[in-house]
Design a protein around this motif. Structure first.
Motif, mmCIF file in Angstrom:
data_model
loop_
_atom_site.group_PDB
_atom_site.id
_atom_site.type_symbol
_atom_site.label_atom_id
_atom_site.label_comp_id
_atom_site.label_asym_id
_atom_site.label_seq_id
_atom_site.Cartn_x
_atom_site.Cartn_y
_atom_site.Cartn_z
ATOM 1 N N ARG A 1 -64.402 -35.139 -144.111
ATOM 2 C CA ARG A 1 -64.438 -33.670 -144.149
ATOM 3 C C ARG A 1 -63.715 -33.077 -142.929
ATOM 4 N NH1 ARG A 1 -69.798 -31.340 -144.173
ATOM 5 N NH2 ARG A 1 -70.570 -33.255 -143.252
ATOM 6 N N ASN B 1 -66.482 -45.187 -138.566
ATOM 7 C CA ASN B 1 -65.889 -44.758 -137.298
ATOM 8 C C ASN B 1 -65.933 -45.922 -136.309
ATOM 9 O OD1 ASN B 1 -65.385 -43.646 -134.783
ATOM 10 N ND2 ASN B 1 -66.668 -41.835 -135.101
ATOM 11 N N CYS C 1 -63.605 -41.971 -128.596
ATOM 12 C CA CYS C 1 -62.750 -42.094 -129.788
ATOM 13 C C CYS C 1 -61.314 -41.631 -129.536
ATOM 14 C CB CYS C 1 -63.355 -41.325 -130.952
ATOM 15 S SG CYS C 1 -65.015 -41.864 -131.336
ATOM 16 N N THR D 1 -81.809 -43.334 -146.195
ATOM 17 C CA THR D 1 -80.549 -42.673 -146.524
ATOM 18 C C THR D 1 -80.130 -43.117 -147.926
ATOM 19 O OG1 THR D 1 -78.308 -42.211 -145.714
ATOM 20 C CG2 THR D 1 -79.063 -44.481 -145.495
ATOM 21 N N TRP E 1 -75.492 -39.729 -150.094
ATOM 22 C CA TRP E 1 -75.498 -38.868 -148.895
ATOM 23 C C TRP E 1 -74.366 -39.273 -147.958
ATOM 24 C CZ3 TRP E 1 -75.361 -38.408 -143.720
ATOM 25 C CH2 TRP E 1 -75.732 -37.174 -143.162
ATOM 26 N N HIS F 1 -58.055 -39.834 -136.122
ATOM 27 C CA HIS F 1 -59.252 -40.629 -135.828
ATOM 28 C C HIS F 1 -60.133 -40.622 -137.080
ATOM 29 C CE1 HIS F 1 -62.825 -42.208 -134.221
ATOM 30 N NE2 HIS F 1 -63.455 -41.055 -134.092
ATOM 31 N N GLY G 1 -74.771 -34.094 -134.308
ATOM 32 C CA GLY G 1 -73.685 -34.227 -135.291
ATOM 33 C C GLY G 1 -73.026 -32.931 -135.702
ATOM 34 N N ARG G 2 -73.850 -31.908 -135.981
ATOM 35 C CA ARG G 2 -73.274 -30.661 -136.495
ATOM 36 C C ARG G 2 -72.388 -29.972 -135.446
ATOM 37 N NH1 ARG G 2 -77.149 -26.798 -139.927
ATOM 38 N NH2 ARG G 2 -77.443 -28.737 -141.054
ATOM 39 N N MET H 1 -76.501 -38.304 -130.690
ATOM 40 C CA MET H 1 -75.434 -37.394 -131.140
ATOM 41 C C MET H 1 -75.996 -36.134 -131.784
ATOM 42 S SD MET H 1 -72.358 -38.250 -133.770
ATOM 43 C CE MET H 1 -73.306 -38.107 -135.272
ATOM 44 N N PHE I 1 -69.172 -31.826 -135.012
ATOM 45 C CA PHE I 1 -68.289 -31.546 -136.149
ATOM 46 C C PHE I 1 -67.435 -30.307 -135.862
ATOM 47 C CE2 PHE I 1 -66.897 -30.194 -140.238
ATOM 48 C CZ PHE I 1 -66.914 -31.299 -141.068
ATOM 49 N N ASN J 1 -64.706 -38.783 -140.093
ATOM 50 C CA ASN J 1 -65.363 -38.117 -141.219
ATOM 51 C C ASN J 1 -64.271 -37.510 -142.095
ATOM 52 O OD1 ASN J 1 -66.597 -35.994 -142.782
ATOM 53 N ND2 ASN J 1 -68.389 -36.207 -141.477
HETATM 54 N N1 ACO Z 1 -79.124 -39.842 -144.829
HETATM 55 C C1 ACO Z 1 -79.804 -38.840 -145.419
HETATM 56 N N2 ACO Z 1 -80.049 -37.665 -144.806
HETATM 57 C C2 ACO Z 1 -79.593 -37.502 -143.570
HETATM 58 C C3 ACO Z 1 -78.886 -38.515 -142.889
HETATM 59 C C4 ACO Z 1 -78.655 -39.722 -143.571
HETATM 60 N N3 ACO Z 1 -77.976 -40.751 -143.035
HETATM 61 N N4 ACO Z 1 -78.548 -38.069 -141.665
HETATM 62 C C5 ACO Z 1 -79.026 -36.832 -141.559
HETATM 63 N N5 ACO Z 1 -79.658 -36.477 -142.703
HETATM 64 C C6 ACO Z 1 -80.322 -35.225 -143.035
HETATM 65 C C7 ACO Z 1 -80.728 -34.426 -141.827
HETATM 66 O O1 ACO Z 1 -81.988 -34.845 -141.362
HETATM 67 C C8 ACO Z 1 -80.739 -33.023 -142.380
HETATM 68 O O2 ACO Z 1 -81.960 -32.823 -143.080
HETATM 69 P P1 ACO Z 1 -82.719 -31.399 -143.034
HETATM 70 O O3 ACO Z 1 -81.737 -30.425 -143.649
HETATM 71 O O4 ACO Z 1 -83.930 -31.660 -143.830
HETATM 72 O O5 ACO Z 1 -82.955 -31.133 -141.580
HETATM 73 C C9 ACO Z 1 -79.617 -33.018 -143.416
HETATM 74 O O6 ACO Z 1 -79.362 -34.407 -143.724
HETATM 75 C C10 ACO Z 1 -78.335 -32.373 -142.923
HETATM 76 O O7 ACO Z 1 -78.046 -32.885 -141.652
HETATM 77 P P2 ACO Z 1 -76.788 -32.378 -140.840
HETATM 78 O O8 ACO Z 1 -76.720 -33.115 -139.554
HETATM 79 O O9 ACO Z 1 -76.785 -30.887 -140.794
HETATM 80 O O10 ACO Z 1 -75.624 -32.857 -141.817
HETATM 81 P P3 ACO Z 1 -74.080 -32.549 -141.733
HETATM 82 O O11 ACO Z 1 -73.610 -31.982 -142.997
HETATM 83 O O12 ACO Z 1 -73.712 -31.842 -140.472
HETATM 84 O O13 ACO Z 1 -73.452 -34.027 -141.653
HETATM 85 C C11 ACO Z 1 -72.664 -35.612 -140.041
HETATM 86 C C12 ACO Z 1 -73.874 -34.892 -140.624
HETATM 87 C C13 ACO Z 1 -72.080 -36.523 -141.094
HETATM 88 C C14 ACO Z 1 -73.139 -36.437 -138.848
HETATM 89 C C15 ACO Z 1 -71.624 -34.579 -139.594
HETATM 90 O O14 ACO Z 1 -72.232 -33.550 -138.847
HETATM 91 C C16 ACO Z 1 -70.529 -35.207 -138.776
HETATM 92 O O15 ACO Z 1 -69.745 -35.985 -139.244
HETATM 93 N N6 ACO Z 1 -70.427 -34.818 -137.501
HETATM 94 C C17 ACO Z 1 -69.421 -35.396 -136.622
HETATM 95 C C18 ACO Z 1 -69.935 -36.679 -136.092
HETATM 96 C C19 ACO Z 1 -68.864 -37.521 -135.494
HETATM 97 O O16 ACO Z 1 -67.743 -37.544 -135.929
HETATM 98 N N7 ACO Z 1 -69.259 -38.243 -134.454
HETATM 99 C C20 ACO Z 1 -68.399 -39.181 -133.860
HETATM 100 C C21 ACO Z 1 -67.762 -38.622 -132.659
HETATM 101 S S1 ACO Z 1 -66.531 -39.682 -132.087
HETATM 102 C C22 ACO Z 1 -67.078 -40.723 -130.809
HETATM 103 O O17 ACO Z 1 -66.699 -40.513 -129.691
HETATM 104 C C23 ACO Z 1 -67.982 -41.867 -131.081
#
Ligand code: ACO
Length: 335
Positions: A267, A292, A116, A31, A35, A262, A227-228, A225, A231, A265
């Motif tokens: 965004r 988080n 959360c 990572t 990013w 909470h 993630g998308r 998770m 979100f 993120n």
């Molecule tokens: N570093 C670099 N690249 C990464 C990483 C990382 N840490 N993680 C994922 N990627 C890559 C993926 O593999 C993907 O690559 P690809 O396009 O080649 O397939 C690309 O980045 C995009 O991945 P997405 O998952 O689509 O990225 P997104 O813009 O959706 O962001 C994130 C990901 C930050 C997880 C976002 O979806 C998010 O915040 N979701 C909510 C998660 C959250 O809040 N969870 C907690 C819930 S609360 C609880 O109860 C614990």
């Protein structure tokens, strides 16, 4: 005002000493600082020391909240700990914290798992129990050691989470007249999208998939998770919870002094700000420093906001959260 309507008498929080920055994390998993910052807003998170458990962090936060409230441990008769990372599956970490803090044996102590959203669920539960008149002073703690359930090889999750604890003390208003306006918890709006339970879970270790060599080898005891999808559901759920509670209580967004969301993120928080048509400076954000911390995120933010002078007597705060379950909820608090 009803004499039974509890108010927040004090707040406290605790963050472990060890800071894990994005650049350091990028040395062990594929990572980058760029990013993580652009996708989540997180710069660093705190990691509990080896041997430091959920109870140790909860005790620190609880002790600070009691001191802030000037309430003795002996005067607490209700302890609720919101957590998904108790010291062990059984007994409740609340029992361990009760003992470490020296709360009376004649106190009700239990854990609450709403991920959360846990702190808002626990706040609502504690206020209802106090309003019943059967309990008098409550300590509500959100404490998490998420570093213990994160797969440090999974870049999609390990960059997002951190450890810490926050706490509040609830009890009768020190003003015997109750004051001219109602203070404390004005209301909550809780909800659950149970159909989305698989979007964020720890698949193994429970009764449906007990621990075995196979579950261990498959990494089933770590958080998984999507993630998308989370979100999108998170934004929808938080918008719904915020809209409903403001409507139910006839409160306009212009009356909200501070939103304490909470901290998952930046965004997601920006999307809520846009929906509520509120500027970002009306939101308290510390996820850049903590990531988080699940059920600990809102009470840590509450404590920091108070100590930074961003909450004054009479202010109305809107708390809003979502979490695994998917649970979600909002609360309106007048200080
Ligand atoms: N570093 C670099 N690249 C990464 C990483 C990382 N840490 N993680 C994922 N990627 C890559 C993926 O593999 C993907 O690559 P690809 O396009 O080649 O397939 C690309 O980045 C995009 O991945 P997405 O998952 O689509 O990225 P997104 O813009 O959706 O962001 C994130 C990901 C930050 C997880 C976002 O979806 C998010 O915040 N979701 C909510 C998660 C959250 O809040 N969870 C907690 C819930 S609360 C609880 O109860 C614990």
């Amino acid at each position: 005002m009803s004499p039974r309507s509890p108010v927040i008498l004090g707040t406290g929080s605790y963050a472990p000493e060890r800071i894990l920055g994005n650049a350091e994390l990028a040395r062990t998993v594929d990572t980058s600082d760029e990013w993580i910052r652009t996708r989540s807003g997180i710069r660093e998170r705190r990691i509990a020391a080896p041997g430091e458990g959920c109870s140790d962090m909860g005790v620190q936060a609880g002790r600070r909240a009691l001191a802030d409230a000037r309430v003795a441990a002996a005067d607490i008769d209700l302890l609720i700990v919101a957590t998904i990372t108790p010291d062990m599956p059984m007994p409740a970490v609340a029992c361990i914290i009760q003992h470490k803090l020296g709360l009376p044996t004649a106190s009700a102590c239990f854990d609450l798992n709403a991920a959360c959203s846990g702190f808002i669920y626990a706040l609502d539960t504690a206020c209802a129990m106090l309003a019943s008149g059967r309990y008098h002073r409550a300590l509500v703690i959100g404490a998490e050691k998420l570093s213990s359930i994160v797969d440090w090889k999974d870049r999609a999750t390990c960059v997002l989470f951190g450890d810490g604890a926050g706490a509040i003390v609830l009890g009768p208003s020190p003003d015997p007249t109750g004051g001219p306006v109602r203070r404390g918890l004005l209301g909550t709006r809780l909800g659950t999208y149970g159909a989305s339970a698989d979007l964020l879970c720890i698949p193994a270790g429970g009764s449906s998939l007990p621990p075995s060599a196979k579950t261990l080898a498959a990494g089933g005891h770590f958080m998984k998770m999507k993630g998308r999808e989370i979100f999108k559901t998170a934004v929808r759920a938080m918008e719904e919870a915020a809209r409903d509670i403001l409507e139910q209580h006839g409160v306009g967004t212009n009356q909200i002094a501070l939103v304490i969301p909470h901290q998952a993120n930046s965004r997601i928080i920006e999307a809520i700000a846009q929906y509520l048509e509120l500027p970002m400076d009306r939101f308290f954000i510390n996820l850049d420093r903590f990531g988080n911390t699940s059920a600990a995120s809102i009470p840590i933010a509450l404590d920091e906001a108070r100590r930074a002078g961003r909450i004054k007597t009479g202010d109305i705060s809107l708390l809003v959260a979502f979490g695994a379950g998917l649970t979600y909820g909002s609360a309106l608090v007048r200080w």
